[in-house]
Structure formats: C-alpha cells, structure tokens
Design a protein around this motif. Sequence first.
Motif, PDB file in Angstrom:
ATOM      1  N   SER A 110       0.842  -1.124   0.095  1.00 50.53           N
ATOM      2  CA  SER A 110      -0.001  -0.018  -0.066  1.00 50.53           C
ATOM      3  C   SER A 110       0.930   1.348   0.070  1.00 50.53           C
ATOM      4  N   ASP A 111       0.204   2.245  -0.162  1.00 52.48           N
ATOM      5  CA  ASP A 111       1.025   3.531   0.232  1.00 52.48           C
ATOM      6  C   ASP A 111       1.850   3.729   1.186  1.00 52.48           C
ATOM      7  N   ARG A 112       1.208   3.087   2.462  1.00 54.17           N
ATOM      8  CA  ARG A 112       1.548   2.984   3.810  1.00 54.17           C
ATOM      9  C   ARG A 112       3.177   2.279   3.658  1.00 54.17           C
ATOM     10  N   ARG A 131       4.795   0.827   1.216  1.00 51.74           N
ATOM     11  CA  ARG A 131       5.731   1.014   0.095  1.00 51.74           C
ATOM     12  C   ARG A 131       7.112   1.513   0.683  1.00 51.74           C
TER      13      ARG A 131
END
Length: 316
Positions: free
Chosen positions: A209-211, A213
């Motif tokens: 996820s963006d978190r 990565r």
Amino acid sequence: MAVQIAVIDDWQDVARDVVDWSVLDHIGQVSFIHDYPADNETLAARLGEFEVICVMRERTRFDEDLLRRLPKLKLLVTGSMRNAALDLKAAAQGIQVCGTDSYKHAAPELTWALIMAATRNLVVEANALRAGLWQQCLGGDLHGKTLAILGLGSIGTRVAQFGQVFGMRVIAWSENLSAERAAEVGVTYVSKQELFEQADVLSVHLVLSDRSRGLVDAQALDWMKPSALLVNTARGPIVDEAALIKALQKRRLAGAALDVFEQEPLPAHHPFRTLDNVLATPHVGYVSQQNYHQFFSQMIEDIQAWSAGEPIRVLS
C-alpha cells in the motif's frame, strides 16, 4: 456467437491442464496466452479480440489507458480477491471484474522453504554435490534464534507458527498490530526498531500500500544485525531495493531470500541474479497445484455466473 475468452499470464503453460475448461464450450472459445507483460500498445493488439480475460494476480497491469484500448472487453476475472494491477475504478465504466478465493497455505510454505534453504545453504551444497564436490560450508541454525514478523496477518501468523515449532522466539510489528493481538498467537509485540534490531530472520508479510511501500528502507536495514537474513515473499516494493542491494554488497546483512521484486520478471542483469548472498525465486509463493486449481476452477465459475447474468465474487 461464441464469446472469446483469454487466459493470460500463463507463463508456465500449465493453465489448460489444471482444470477442465471444456465446461465453457457452450459459452465460448478459450485461448491460452503465455507471453509476459508488455507495453499497452502491444497488449491491446494481443488482447483486443477478447470479451473475457482471465488474469493471474499482479502480473499484467490493466490501467485506465489499456482498458480504453480494449473496447470488446466485458469481463475481467482475476486470481484472488485482491489485485493491485487492476484499475477497478476505470474498469467500473462498463467492465465487470470478479475474483476468486486463495489457497492460504502456499505462500507461508514457500516462505519457510526459503528460510530453511538460505539458513542451511542448501542450494550451494546441492549444486556442489552435482559438480562432484562434498560439504562446502557450515549451515546456520534456527532453534533459539529470533524470528521477526513484519505484518502478522494470516500468512505472517502461519509463518510465526512454523517458527514456534522450530523453537524460535517470535516477535512481530506492524502499524496496525497490538500487543493483545500478537499475544493471541503466542508472539511478542515489539516496536519497529526493536523488530529489525533483534531479528535473526526477518520475514515480510505486509500488503503493498502507499503506507507500506519502501517501509524496509536504508534506516531499517541499518538496524539489522550483520548476521541476519531478510526474507520477502510479500511484495517487492515494500523493501527499498537499492538500499537492500547496497547492504548485501557491503555485507552489512548476511543474506536475503526473495520471491518478489520491484520489477517482474526480474531483468536479465539484475544484481539479485548474481549476488552470492541472495537466494531468489521467481515469485512462486502462490504458484502451487492447489492454489492454481482453486484460482482456475473459480474463474470458470465466475464466467458461468456472468454469462447467466448473475455475477459472483464481484470486485467492480
């Protein structure tokens, strides 16, 4: 008129034999495509005639641009109920997307195989024996060592249980993990820094996820012991690949066992293909007989349900 159905991402040329696709004969014609992902222009030419496309999770990317280039496409069916390579928002403009369940044991079993193989230098020893040699190195041990789990979901929990059976101390951390949840499965909750500092084996089991990565960055790798092993069977971009290569080249980390990469298939001249402290496999964590049988049999069910006007396991 027969519906044109493509089964793509069939890199090993096995899909036609895993299940009986003839049950779809009354719906349409099934074609099996073994090519690797390509640019959107090439993919549009390759797939333009198909109304139904079955994809393996996170191989070929279906972004908004590609979907616009496929005006005949009516149904996308993916292995698993999660596929980050599909733009579901773009697909919602007229394309049905359905998924399948997953066999939950394939990935943790592969993870443990990598841990064992890397710890005991099994590839080196097996290749040496084939070359006529005998006993090349000293294997490591797992009993009494610390297994650190980054992400204690269903796969991370299973790997933790394997570690406990092997007599390892198991610790875990993720942003959503609580000490109570960790204790439920006999695992010790620690901070992020403590996770990396205490690990003899650190295994990554987060969803990309963006978190997440780049979460395993140069700082996190610097926290690790020089004798530690990093294992990643989750997703390549969770680990900062450049930082990991540098740590391995400088021997700041004993080794890495990897099944996932920033770019897949792995480029021909990538350092992970040649570094002697890397054990790398070509994203086979979910590539098992049981998992493929479940994927493809449920893809057939999805197509049958869609054809009957009652789609199931709908993602978009």
